[in-house]
Design a protein around this motif. Structure first.
Motif, PDB file in Angstrom:
ATOM      1  N   LEU A 213       0.836  -1.206   0.000  1.00  0.00           N
ATOM      2  CA  LEU A 213       0.000   0.000   0.000  1.00  0.00           C
ATOM      3  C   LEU A 213       0.866   1.249   0.000  1.00  0.00           C
ATOM      4  CD1 LEU A 213      -2.837  -0.979   2.513  1.00  0.00           C
ATOM      5  CD2 LEU A 213      -3.062  -0.682   0.047  1.00  0.00           C
ATOM      6  N   PHE A 214       1.942   1.227   0.786  1.00  0.00           N
ATOM      7  CA  PHE A 214       2.861   2.368   0.790  1.00  0.00           C
ATOM      8  C   PHE A 214       3.518   2.526  -0.581  1.00  0.00           C
ATOM      9  CE2 PHE A 214       2.740   2.617   5.452  1.00  0.00           C
ATOM     10  CZ  PHE A 214       2.843   3.981   5.625  1.00  0.00           C
ATOM     11  N   LYS A 215       3.804   1.403  -1.215  1.00  0.00           N
ATOM     12  CA  LYS A 215       4.409   1.468  -2.548  1.00  0.00           C
ATOM     13  C   LYS A 215       3.471   2.147  -3.541  1.00  0.00           C
ATOM     14  CE  LYS A 215       6.837  -1.452  -5.902  1.00  0.00           C
ATOM     15  NZ  LYS A 215       7.272  -2.834  -6.224  1.00  0.00           N
ATOM     16  N   GLN A 216       2.164   1.927  -3.377  1.00  0.00           N
ATOM     17  CA  GLN A 216       1.190   2.560  -4.267  1.00  0.00           C
ATOM     18  C   GLN A 216       1.021   4.047  -3.959  1.00  0.00           C
ATOM     19  OE1 GLN A 216      -2.477   0.353  -3.991  1.00  0.00           O
ATOM     20  NE2 GLN A 216      -1.729  -1.363  -5.218  1.00  0.00           N
ATOM     21  N   GLU A 217       1.175   4.428  -2.685  1.00  0.00           N
ATOM     22  CA  GLU A 217       0.925   5.811  -2.281  1.00  0.00           C
ATOM     23  C   GLU A 217       2.165   6.690  -2.346  1.00  0.00           C
ATOM     24  OE1 GLU A 217      -1.953   7.060  -1.709  1.00  0.00           O
ATOM     25  OE2 GLU A 217      -3.103   5.190  -1.731  1.00  0.00           O
ATOM     26  N   VAL A 218       3.375   6.083  -2.233  1.00  0.00           N
ATOM     27  CA  VAL A 218       4.621   6.869  -2.159  1.00  0.00           C
ATOM     28  C   VAL A 218       5.436   6.627  -3.429  1.00  0.00           C
ATOM     29  CG1 VAL A 218       6.700   7.331  -0.802  1.00  0.00           C
ATOM     30  CG2 VAL A 218       4.590   6.613   0.355  1.00  0.00           C
ATOM     31  N   VAL A 257       5.228  10.043   5.083  1.00  0.00           N
ATOM     32  CA  VAL A 257       4.133  10.761   5.755  1.00  0.00           C
ATOM     33  C   VAL A 257       3.374  11.611   4.746  1.00  0.00           C
ATOM     34  CG1 VAL A 257       3.587  12.535   7.468  1.00  0.00           C
ATOM     35  CG2 VAL A 257       5.263  10.748   8.002  1.00  0.00           C
ATOM     36  N   GLY A 258       4.124  12.311   3.877  1.00  0.00           N
ATOM     37  CA  GLY A 258       3.484  13.136   2.855  1.00  0.00           C
ATOM     38  C   GLY A 258       3.064  14.488   3.382  1.00  0.00           C
ATOM     39  N   MET A 259       2.653  15.360   2.457  1.00  0.00           N
ATOM     40  CA  MET A 259       2.208  16.702   2.825  1.00  0.00           C
ATOM     41  C   MET A 259       0.994  16.616   3.739  1.00  0.00           C
ATOM     42  SD  MET A 259       2.962  19.913   2.228  1.00  0.00           S
ATOM     43  CE  MET A 259       3.804  19.940   0.650  1.00  0.00           C
ATOM     44  N   ARG A 260       1.148  17.165   4.950  1.00  0.00           N
ATOM     45  CA  ARG A 260       0.087  17.133   5.972  1.00  0.00           C
ATOM     46  C   ARG A 260      -0.413  15.720   6.247  1.00  0.00           C
ATOM     47  NH1 ARG A 260      -3.512  22.344   3.981  1.00  0.00           N
ATOM     48  NH2 ARG A 260      -1.875  23.906   4.260  1.00  0.00           N
ATOM     49  N   SER A 262      -0.850  13.262   4.155  1.00  0.00           N
ATOM     50  CA  SER A 262      -1.801  12.735   3.166  1.00  0.00           C
ATOM     51  C   SER A 262      -1.493  11.297   2.761  1.00  0.00           C
ATOM     52  CB  SER A 262      -1.814  13.637   1.928  1.00  0.00           C
ATOM     53  OG  SER A 262      -0.497  13.704   1.364  1.00  0.00           O
ATOM     54  N   ARG A 263      -0.195  10.979   2.584  1.00  0.00           N
ATOM     55  CA  ARG A 263       0.157   9.638   2.101  1.00  0.00           C
ATOM     56  C   ARG A 263      -0.106   8.573   3.154  1.00  0.00           C
ATOM     57  NH1 ARG A 263       5.915  11.114  -0.955  1.00  0.00           N
ATOM     58  NH2 ARG A 263       4.982  12.147  -2.776  1.00  0.00           N
ATOM     59  N   VAL A 264       0.353   8.834   4.375  1.00  0.00           N
ATOM     60  CA  VAL A 264       0.158   7.824   5.418  1.00  0.00           C
ATOM     61  C   VAL A 264      -1.324   7.694   5.765  1.00  0.00           C
ATOM     62  CG1 VAL A 264       0.473   9.341   7.438  1.00  0.00           C
ATOM     63  CG2 VAL A 264       1.083   6.934   7.590  1.00  0.00           C
ATOM     64  N   GLN A 265      -2.075   8.798   5.676  1.00  0.00           N
ATOM     65  CA  GLN A 265      -3.507   8.738   5.996  1.00  0.00           C
ATOM     66  C   GLN A 265      -4.269   7.861   5.004  1.00  0.00           C
ATOM     67  OE1 GLN A 265      -5.436   9.587   8.571  1.00  0.00           O
ATOM     68  NE2 GLN A 265      -3.475  10.040   9.539  1.00  0.00           N
ATOM     69  N   ALA A 266      -3.827   7.875   3.736  1.00  0.00           N
ATOM     70  CA  ALA A 266      -4.477   7.021   2.739  1.00  0.00           C
ATOM     71  C   ALA A 266      -4.314   5.551   3.101  1.00  0.00           C
ATOM     72  CB  ALA A 266      -3.882   7.293   1.357  1.00  0.00           C
ATOM     73  N   VAL A 267      -3.129   5.189   3.622  1.00  0.00           N
ATOM     74  CA  VAL A 267      -2.886   3.807   4.043  1.00  0.00           C
ATOM     75  C   VAL A 267      -3.680   3.496   5.311  1.00  0.00           C
ATOM     76  CG1 VAL A 267      -1.140   2.140   4.766  1.00  0.00           C
ATOM     77  CG2 VAL A 267      -0.590   3.828   2.997  1.00  0.00           C
ATOM     78  N   VAL A 268      -3.698   4.453   6.253  1.00  0.00           N
ATOM     79  CA  VAL A 268      -4.430   4.261   7.514  1.00  0.00           C
ATOM     80  C   VAL A 268      -5.918   4.010   7.239  1.00  0.00           C
ATOM     81  CG1 VAL A 268      -5.219   5.438   9.613  1.00  0.00           C
ATOM     82  CG2 VAL A 268      -2.804   5.535   8.958  1.00  0.00           C
ATOM     83  N   GLN A 269      -6.500   4.752   6.320  1.00  0.00           N
ATOM     84  CA  GLN A 269      -7.923   4.580   6.005  1.00  0.00           C
ATOM     85  C   GLN A 269      -8.198   3.202   5.402  1.00  0.00           C
ATOM     86  OE1 GLN A 269      -9.055   7.869   3.521  1.00  0.00           O
ATOM     87  NE2 GLN A 269      -8.602   9.394   5.109  1.00  0.00           N
ATOM     88  N   GLU A 270      -7.297   2.727   4.527  1.00  0.00           N
ATOM     89  CA  GLU A 270      -7.470   1.402   3.933  1.00  0.00           C
ATOM     90  C   GLU A 270      -7.382   0.318   4.996  1.00  0.00           C
ATOM     91  OE1 GLU A 270      -8.248  -1.535   1.401  1.00  0.00           O
ATOM     92  OE2 GLU A 270      -8.224   0.556   0.744  1.00  0.00           O
ATOM     93  N   LEU A 271      -6.571   0.572   6.042  1.00  0.00           N
ATOM     94  CA  LEU A 271      -6.354  -0.430   7.103  1.00  0.00           C
ATOM     95  C   LEU A 271      -7.275  -0.188   8.305  1.00  0.00           C
ATOM     96  CD1 LEU A 271      -2.448  -0.676   6.991  1.00  0.00           C
ATOM     97  CD2 LEU A 271      -4.127  -2.140   5.866  1.00  0.00           C
ATOM     98  N   GLN A 272      -8.376   0.483   8.073  1.00  0.00           N
ATOM     99  CA  GLN A 272      -9.402   0.666   9.117  1.00  0.00           C
ATOM    100  C   GLN A 272      -8.871   1.397  10.346  1.00  0.00           C
ATOM    101  OE1 GLN A 272     -12.596  -0.315   8.336  1.00  0.00           O
ATOM    102  NE2 GLN A 272     -11.681  -0.818   6.366  1.00  0.00           N
ATOM    103  N   GLY A 273      -8.079   2.440  10.123  1.00  0.00           N
ATOM    104  CA  GLY A 273      -7.622   3.273  11.236  1.00  0.00           C
ATOM    105  C   GLY A 273      -6.412   2.750  11.983  1.00  0.00           C
ATOM    106  N   GLU A 274      -5.712   1.786  11.437  1.00  0.00           N
ATOM    107  CA  GLU A 274      -4.509   1.229  12.095  1.00  0.00           C
ATOM    108  C   GLU A 274      -3.440   2.325  12.258  1.00  0.00           C
ATOM    109  OE1 GLU A 274      -1.585  -2.358  10.754  1.00  0.00           O
ATOM    110  OE2 GLU A 274      -3.736  -2.744  10.662  1.00  0.00           O
ATOM    111  N   ARG A 275      -2.966   2.553  13.487  1.00  0.00           N
ATOM    112  CA  ARG A 275      -1.937   3.576  13.728  1.00  0.00           C
ATOM    113  C   ARG A 275      -0.586   3.061  13.213  1.00  0.00           C
ATOM    114  NH1 ARG A 275      -0.840   4.573  19.093  1.00  0.00           N
ATOM    115  NH2 ARG A 275      -1.763   2.586  19.667  1.00  0.00           N
ATOM    116  N   ILE A 276       0.123   3.893  12.472  1.00  0.00           N
ATOM    117  CA  ILE A 276       1.369   3.458  11.830  1.00  0.00           C
ATOM    118  C   ILE A 276       2.532   4.326  12.310  1.00  0.00           C
ATOM    119  CG2 ILE A 276       2.560   3.116   9.637  1.00  0.00           C
ATOM    120  CD1 ILE A 276      -0.194   2.797   8.316  1.00  0.00           C
ATOM    121  N   ASP A 277       3.555   3.680  12.868  1.00  0.00           N
ATOM    122  CA  ASP A 277       4.813   4.367  13.214  1.00  0.00           C
ATOM    123  C   ASP A 277       5.797   4.141  12.082  1.00  0.00           C
ATOM    124  OD1 ASP A 277       3.696   4.968  15.658  1.00  0.00           O
ATOM    125  OD2 ASP A 277       4.590   3.253  16.681  1.00  0.00           O
ATOM    126  N   ILE A 278       6.305   5.215  11.482  1.00  0.00           N
ATOM    127  CA  ILE A 278       7.290   5.101  10.406  1.00  0.00           C
ATOM    128  C   ILE A 278       8.673   5.312  11.013  1.00  0.00           C
ATOM    129  CG2 ILE A 278       8.019   5.971   8.155  1.00  0.00           C
ATOM    130  CD1 ILE A 278       5.121   6.962   7.781  1.00  0.00           C
TER     131      ILE A 278
END
Length: 530
Positions: A213-218, A257-260, A262-278
């Protein structure tokens, strides 16, 4: 040449089935030919070997009778003599099957037609399964999109367009619900051939699902500028992902993480709100583990590379943060780094150091017969064993405050005397156990080691050659998230796994099991390893 309606119908059916099932037209025609051959045997006799040929351009059907070439014909319906066969085909040999003659076409009965239809259906289904397997077996490790077809006993069946996949209940994010018609993204982690057809197994909890998912978003990950080193997930709750940049001008964490956000939030939404530490990855294990334990602060780390364990010391008020809720933070950090992590507070570490200090003091007091003051002084100077006292340079020992050369010499003499007594006791024990002197020929072998071997019924060079490093230094294994340490013969004797391997290989050379490597070959192998 005019083509009859029946012939056209055969080609039209073949084209329609090939398009609908996405399989090759020639496979459909071959299955129809096999079905017609079976129907023809019901007309000309089951023992008759019949081959059917369908012209792919005209749809013309030709029936041929095959006969086996033999020296002596016993059944003319199925066999043909060599002389007769050579008249039809000069290259014919005994044991070959050749076309002997063409059979006239005929009208099928209802039963023969039904039987032929079953064969076509079966062959087409097999071809469809083969096509589906071949298509998806190379897509393991990819993300696929599909539509929920149905839900069976908690397992979700996904329509992938040219196949069906299944997300088992344990591969779904907790509390996730799907209904028929919902669009789903999932990770293909396995494709297997099974009796009921190829099974495409999908997952939304697999660590690599988040990585893809990160590969698709970043874009930087897709381009290879940033690499995802490892991923650890507690699906639906929390995850950690370690990234590193190949370009020093690009911040890997900021890019993910992306601007504001945006990138990590797209992954978080797909994973039902899973908190992600990069986490920024580091080649230095200690630095990487400290990063992985964020947001907790780390005061000190102590690595044990042999057993892949690390001891982390944190401030007293950071303990709960480092461990996390139900041990989640330290568990994910351990999965991410591949190290077993023990967390201590500063108070616990101080208490343990004091305990070790007291133990070393008692060892010195008992071994070299000194009072507590001297024992504590030696322990505080960093001496950990009687061996260190016995073989340290005398001026170094004499430089300790309150010692002079005479005192240092006396302490060293007592240490040497103690080691000699221990050696004599070990030698006596070795002989009682029946351990052979030949084991002394191995570099690094001590009498204490020989006693341990004897206690474990290893008494000769042959016995020792049959050992493996795990037998000597022990091993660790993980089961149900718990790491178990299994002790080896030489537990506590300060022997590394590499040294154990070298000793065993030396024993195998001496026992004649293998030949000793030539110096040139050994140097070449070492250079290659570097």
């Amino acid at each position: 040449m005019a083509v009859s309606a029946n012939r056209l119908e055969i080609l039209q059916i073949a084209d329609a089935v090939a398009r609908e099932k996405s399989i090759d037209r020639s496979i459909v025609l071959a299955s129809m030919a096999e079905a017609l051959a079976k129907a023809a045997r019901s007309r000309y006799g089951q023992e008759t070997d019949i081959s059917v040929e369908i012209d792919p351009r005209t749809g013309n059907v030709t029936y041929w009778r095959l006969r086996l070439v033999v020296d002596k014909v016993e059944n003319p319906a199925t066999e043909i003599s060599l002389d007769e066969a050579k008249a039809k085909n000069p290259a014919a040999l005994v044991g070959d099957k050749i076309i002997s003659d063409q059979l006239p076409p005929f009208d099928y009965g209802r039963i023969a037609a039904q039987s032929a239809k079953q064969i076509v259906v079966q062959k087409v289904r097999e071809a469809e399964r083969d096509r589906q397997y071949e298509e998806y077996k190379d897509r393991i490790g990819e993300i696929v999109n599909g539509v929920v077809k149905r839900v069976e006993y908690g397992n979700v069946i996904i329509d992938l367009g040219r196949g069906e996949g299944v997300i088992r209940r344990d591969e779904m994010i907790p509390r996730e619900m799907f209904r028929p018609g919902d669009r789903v993204r999932a990770y293909v982690y396995d494709v297997r051939r099974e009796q009921r057809g190829p099974q495409i197994f999908l997952s939304r909890t697999h660590p690599q699902f988040m990585s893809k998912l990160f590969k698709q978003e970043v874009p930087e990950i897709y381009d290879g500028v940033i690499e995802v080193k490892s991923v650890a997930r507690d699906p639906g709750s929390r995850a950690k992902i370690a990234v590193v940049s190949r370009d020093s001008s690009i911040d890997p964490v900021g890019a993910c993480v992306g601007m504001r956000g945006s990138r990590v939030q797209a992954v978080v939404q797909e994973l039902q709100g899973e908190r992600i530490d990069i986490i920024p990855w580091s080649a230095d294990a200690a630095t990487f583990i400290v990063n992985a334990l964020q947001p907790a602060e780390v005061v000190k780390v102590v690595l044990d590379e042999d057993s892949a364990r690390i001891e982390v010391v944190v401030p007293d008020d950071q303990l709960s943060l480092a461990i996390g809720r139900r041990g989640q933070n330290v568990r994910l950090a351990s999965q991410l780094t591949g190290w077993d992590i023990d967390i201590l507070t500063e108070a616990e570490e101080s208490e343990r150091r004091q305990r070790e200090f007291e133990e070393r003091t008692r060892v010195f007091m008992n071994a070299i017969d000194v009072d507590e003051v001297v024992g504590r002084l030696l322990a505080s100077e960093g001496f950990r064993s009687v061996e260190e006292l016995a073989y340290v340079e005398l001026p170094e020992l004499a430089s300790i405050e309150g010692f002079d050369e005479e005192t240092a010499g006396e302490i060293q003499a007592r240490a040497l005397g103690y080691l000699e007594r221990v050696e004599a006791e070990n030698e006596e024990r070795r002989k009682a156990l029946g351990v052979l002197d030949e084991l002394r020929e191995i570099d690094g072998m001590t009498t204490a080691m020989m006693v341990r071997l004897g206690e474990n019924d290893v008494k000769s060079m042959e016995d020792f050659a049959g050992c493996v490093p795990d037998d000597l230094v022990g091993w660790t294994e993980k089961k149900d998230g718990e790491t178990t340490k299994n002790e080896g013969f030489f537990e506590g004797l300060d022997l590394s796994r590499e040294e154990a391997e070298a000793m065993i290989m030396a024993a195998r050379v001496r026992a004649g099991w293998i030949e000793e490597a030539a110096p040139e070959a050994a140097e070449a192998a070492e250079a290659e390893g570097e």
